[in-house]
Each structure stands twice: as C-alpha cells, then as structure tokens.
Motif scaffolding. Structure first.
Motif, PDB file in Angstrom:
ATOM      1  N   PHE A 209      28.234  13.797   8.988  1.00 52.69           N
ATOM      2  CA  PHE A 209      29.377  12.951   9.323  1.00 52.69           C
ATOM      3  C   PHE A 209      30.628  13.516   8.653  1.00 52.69           C
ATOM      4  O   PHE A 209      30.550  14.213   7.639  1.00 52.69           O
ATOM      5  N   GLU A 210      31.784  13.211   9.203  1.00 54.25           N
ATOM      6  CA  GLU A 210      33.024  13.854   8.757  1.00 54.25           C
ATOM      7  C   GLU A 210      33.264  13.750   7.261  1.00 54.25           C
ATOM      8  O   GLU A 210      33.678  14.723   6.619  1.00 54.25           O
ATOM      9  N   ASP A 211      33.007  12.586   6.651  1.00 54.64           N
ATOM     10  CA  ASP A 211      33.270  12.491   5.214  1.00 54.64           C
ATOM     11  C   ASP A 211      32.107  13.001   4.374  1.00 54.64           C
ATOM     12  O   ASP A 211      32.129  12.905   3.143  1.00 54.64           O
ATOM     13  N   ASN A 212      31.087  13.591   5.030  1.00 59.05           N
ATOM     14  CA  ASN A 212      30.012  14.276   4.310  1.00 59.05           C
ATOM     15  C   ASN A 212      30.136  15.796   4.404  1.00 59.05           C
ATOM     16  O   ASN A 212      29.288  16.519   3.870  1.00 59.05           O
ATOM     17  N   LEU A 213      31.185  16.292   5.064  1.00 56.49           N
ATOM     18  CA  LEU A 213      31.308  17.728   5.264  1.00 56.49           C
ATOM     19  C   LEU A 213      31.559  18.487   3.964  1.00 56.49           C
ATOM     20  O   LEU A 213      31.321  19.690   3.888  1.00 56.49           O
ATOM     21  N   GLU A 214      32.028  17.793   2.941  1.00 53.20           N
ATOM     22  CA  GLU A 214      32.209  18.459   1.659  1.00 53.20           C
ATOM     23  C   GLU A 214      30.866  18.831   1.021  1.00 53.20           C
ATOM     24  O   GLU A 214      30.823  19.621   0.077  1.00 53.20           O
ATOM     25  N   ARG A 215      29.790  18.287   1.539  1.00 55.08           N
ATOM     26  CA  ARG A 215      28.442  18.694   1.104  1.00 55.08           C
ATOM     27  C   ARG A 215      27.590  19.021   2.331  1.00 55.08           C
ATOM     28  O   ARG A 215      26.410  18.675   2.411  1.00 55.08           O
ATOM     29  N   PHE A 216      28.218  19.683   3.272  1.00 59.56           N
ATOM     30  CA  PHE A 216      27.600  20.038   4.544  1.00 59.56           C
ATOM     31  C   PHE A 216      26.212  20.627   4.364  1.00 59.56           C
ATOM     32  O   PHE A 216      26.013  21.501   3.524  1.00 59.56           O
ATOM     33  N   ASP A 217      25.270  20.121   5.145  1.00 66.81           N
ATOM     34  CA  ASP A 217      23.863  20.535   5.228  1.00 66.81           C
ATOM     35  C   ASP A 217      23.017  20.008   4.081  1.00 66.81           C
ATOM     36  O   ASP A 217      21.805  20.164   4.065  1.00 66.81           O
ATOM     37  N   PHE A 218      23.643  19.422   3.042  1.00 68.90           N
ATOM     38  CA  PHE A 218      22.903  18.754   1.967  1.00 68.90           C
ATOM     39  C   PHE A 218      21.896  19.687   1.283  1.00 68.90           C
ATOM     40  O   PHE A 218      20.831  19.260   0.844  1.00 68.90           O
ATOM     41  N   GLY A 219      22.257  20.959   1.205  1.00 69.72           N
ATOM     42  CA  GLY A 219      21.422  21.936   0.514  1.00 69.72           C
ATOM     43  C   GLY A 219      20.449  22.683   1.402  1.00 69.72           C
ATOM     44  O   GLY A 219      19.764  23.606   0.941  1.00 69.72           O
ATOM     45  N   LEU A 220      20.369  22.315   2.678  1.00 69.15           N
ATOM     46  CA  LEU A 220      19.400  22.951   3.575  1.00 69.15           C
ATOM     47  C   LEU A 220      19.682  24.443   3.761  1.00 69.15           C
ATOM     48  O   LEU A 220      18.771  25.269   3.686  1.00 69.15           O
ATOM     49  N   VAL A 221      20.945  24.798   4.013  1.00 68.10           N
ATOM     50  CA  VAL A 221      21.280  26.185   4.317  1.00 68.10           C
ATOM     51  C   VAL A 221      20.920  27.107   3.157  1.00 68.10           C
ATOM     52  O   VAL A 221      20.274  28.144   3.349  1.00 68.10           O
ATOM     53  N   ASP A 222      21.341  26.752   1.943  1.00 69.16           N
ATOM     54  CA  ASP A 222      21.017  27.593   0.789  1.00 69.16           C
ATOM     55  C   ASP A 222      19.509  27.706   0.595  1.00 69.16           C
ATOM     56  O   ASP A 222      18.989  28.784   0.274  1.00 69.16           O
ATOM     57  N   MET A 223      18.798  26.597   0.784  1.00 72.24           N
ATOM     58  CA  MET A 223      17.349  26.590   0.595  1.00 72.24           C
ATOM     59  C   MET A 223      16.663  27.513   1.595  1.00 72.24           C
ATOM     60  O   MET A 223      15.838  28.362   1.221  1.00 72.24           O
TER      61      MET A 223
END
Length: 380
Positions: free
Chosen positions: A351-365
């Motif tokens: 969601f737009e106000d969650n983009l500051e933590r986009f993907d919630f760690g999935l991409v790096d993992m």
C-alpha cells in the motif's frame, strides 16, 4: 467546592453499573498491561517506583474509558479536533490516517536511489524465475488520501507533491519491465462511480473497492499467464448496508467518541464465481499488507485462485494457517525458494504508505538465497 464538583465522578462506576445508558465502550487501541511495581529502596530514591506506580494506577483506573471518551467527544464536537495522534479530521465528515496523509505529501519519500536499489534486486529475482516460468506482479494500491483528496484537510491539499514513493516506484518498475498495477484509474473513477472505493471513516478500501481491485488483478493475471480464469460477477449485485466489517469504521472506532457521527451505508457486492471446463485457477504466492489481506478475508482469493495458494502477511505470517507440533509456522520456517517454485505466479503488494518498507524484506531475503544457490551450483 472542588469536592462537590469531583465527588460524583467517584460514584460514576456504580451509576454505570446500575444504569446501562451511562455505560461507555472500552477504549479502542493498544494499552499495554501495567503490573503493580515491586517496592525497592533504590527505586524509591530515584523516583522510578513513583513513576511506575502512577502508571499502574492510571491503567487500573475504572474511570479511564469514560474520561478519555468524554475528552475525545468534547474536542471533536467543539473544535473538530481528534485526540488520536494518527487520525485526522478532514472535510465533509471524512477521517484520514495521518501516516497516509504524510505519505501523500512525500514526508516518507525514500529517494530515487533507494527505490532503484530495491527494484534492481527485484529485477534480478524476476528475471531468474521468469526462466523457470514463474512471473511476478507488483501491486501498489493508492492511498485514500489520493483517491479522495478533495476531502483532505487544507494543509495536505496545498502541499501535494510529485516527489513521493508512489510517484517514483511505478516508473522505475516499468523501466525494469516488472509488471505493476497502481490502480491509478481509481482517481478518476471515484468521481463517477455511485459507490465509494474507501469508506469515510475507514482507511482500507470497501468491499466494493476490494472487488474492483481483485477483478483488475484477475484480468492482468489472465494476460500474464495466458489463461482463462474464473469469472467474477459482482457489479450488478451491490447491497447498501451499515458497516459489516471492522475495517469500514476503524478510524471512527479509534477516535473513541461517546457518540459516533451519522454514517452513510456502504456498498457490499455479492460476488459470484463462474467456471467452465477451460478455466484455470492459478497457484499464487502473495506477499503483502492488509490491503491484500482484505481480499483474502472477503473470500475473493478462494474464489479465484487454487486452494494451494498462500499469503505471507508482511512477509511473516502464513495464511492459510500452518501448524507444527501445536506451533504456528511463519515463512521463516519454510523453504522460501521451494515455496516460490511450486507457484504459477508471485504477487507483491505494498500500500502507498507502506512503500518506505516495500516488500517487507522479501526481496533481500530471496536475493540472498538465490546468490547462495548460484554460488553453490558453481562450486559443484
């Protein structure tokens, strides 16, 4: 004189018990349980004991719900103010989450370099799994503040910005050829539709808005996977009703008024799912926030996707629920790459106000796991 003024307050709990009309609901929000502190001489001398005991007394005070709701009601009725630090009173009776309004004017903007670094890693992941026949789709639902900006407080209307995470992310994702849905059509459509996509007193989309979003996702997945999916029929069966789910009035509940203002009925479509011999239900792995979780809770995921489909809420909680020896599993207990490889498609929602933590760690993992796998394969 002061005793005459405040003495009745001590009798209020007894009066509330005797007369239900005087009772107030429990306060909405998080209030941690405060334990009675143990007495130690050192804590007394430092003042820590007194502070802890004061917090304990406040937490146990049976007058607290009444006092908080009375203060909230007075501030709103007289001045239009809301006590809750994260709820703002907009125009025409609309309430907004402050975090969302701050994101709308770019207060949480992470900068293009940060966004580009994220998308570059995601691009590596999507290109890798595309070779295995597993595409990715990114969903970026817009803020209520964006779709209904005409109801925002003046400050946020005057300070709208194009330097926001939501403005930059889609451009960079497009540059790297990563399929993305922003639902930007909702901005214009909201002016023409009979039914709101977001409720006046809630932060998340209505069931009508969720159905429209899900239908849009389905159409895009059909193209990406080149399949005929289950048909959704819902636009001709919309029922207006008082709020049926807590999300619809979550902001009004969080404001902790004594008397809630009048609320308009909201649209609840009755969704029907039509299949035939050629329809396909894709096996989907979804990772995201509460906006996708609402689609799950409304039963739309079960209506459209394979029963083996899985949702990782904030890249942590696993839905449907999985247990092992009585313990609830998170995705950290799973073989992440194996989970992805058994899917037809992977969806990432922020969601737009969650983009500051986009993907919630999935991409790096996933990026780290793929790099480790590639290194291991090279050594063999």
């Amino acid at each position: 004189m002061l005793a005459l003024i405040f003495l009745p307050m001590w009798f209020l709990p007894a009066l509330q018990k005797q007369f239900p009309v005087l009772q107030v609901e429990r306060i909405v929000g998080y209030f941690g349980e405060t334990k009675k502190p143990n007495f130690y001489g050192k804590r007394w001398m430092s003042g820590q004991y007194q502070q802890a005991y004061e917090a304990y007394v406040k937490n146990k005070n049976i007058l607290q719900p009444t006092a908080i709701r009375l203060k909230s009601q007075t501030d709103f009725s007289l001045y239009g103010d809301i006590m809750h630090a994260n709820i703002l009173s907009g125009k025409n009776g609309f309430l907004f989450q402050k975090e969302g309004c701050e994101a709308y004017i770019g207060r949480d903007f992470m900068g293009e370099e940060w966004i580009r670094n994220k998308v570059e890693k995601l691009s590596f992941i999507t290109r890798h799994f595309q070779k295995e026949g597993i595409p990715f789709l990114v969903l970026l639902p817009p803020l209520k503040a964006r779709i209904m900006s005409e109801h925002l407080p003046d400050f946020y209307q005057k300070n709208a910005s194009d330097q926001t995470n939501w403005a930059i992310f889609p451009n960079v994702l497009k540059e790297y050829n990563i399929p993305t849905l922003t639902f930007s059509f909702m901005e214009k459509a909201s002016e023409e539709t009979l039914y709101p996509f977001y409720p006046p007193s809630g932060q998340h989309w209505t069931k009508y808005g969720a159905a429209l979003a899900a239908d849009t996702i389905k159409q895009n997945l059909s193209k990406i996977l080149d399949i005929e999916m289950v048909e959704m029929l819902w636009k001709d069966s919309v029922e207006l009703s008082d709020a049926k789910v807590e999300y619809d009035n979550e902001l009004i509940a969080g404001a902790n008024f004594i008397w809630n203002p009048p609320l308009e009925p909201l649209p609840y479509p009755k969704i029907r799912y039509i299949e035939n011999d050629s329809t396909v239900r894709p096996n989907v792995l979804s990772v995201g926030d509460s906006f996708y979780k609402l689609i799950l809770e409304f039963g739309i995921v079960d209506g459209l996707f394979d029963r083996q489909s899985t949702f990782w809420y904030y890249n942590h909680e696993v839905y449907p629920l999985r247990l092992e020896n009585g313990r609830r599993l998170t995705n950290k207990d799973l073989d992440i790459l194996a989970e992805i490889r058994q899917r037809d498609v992977v969806i990432i929602t922020a969601f737009e106000d969650n983009l500051e933590r986009f993907d919630f760690g999935l991409v790096d993992m996933v990026y780290d796991l793929l790099q480790a796998e590639l290194s291991e394969n090279q050594e063999k």
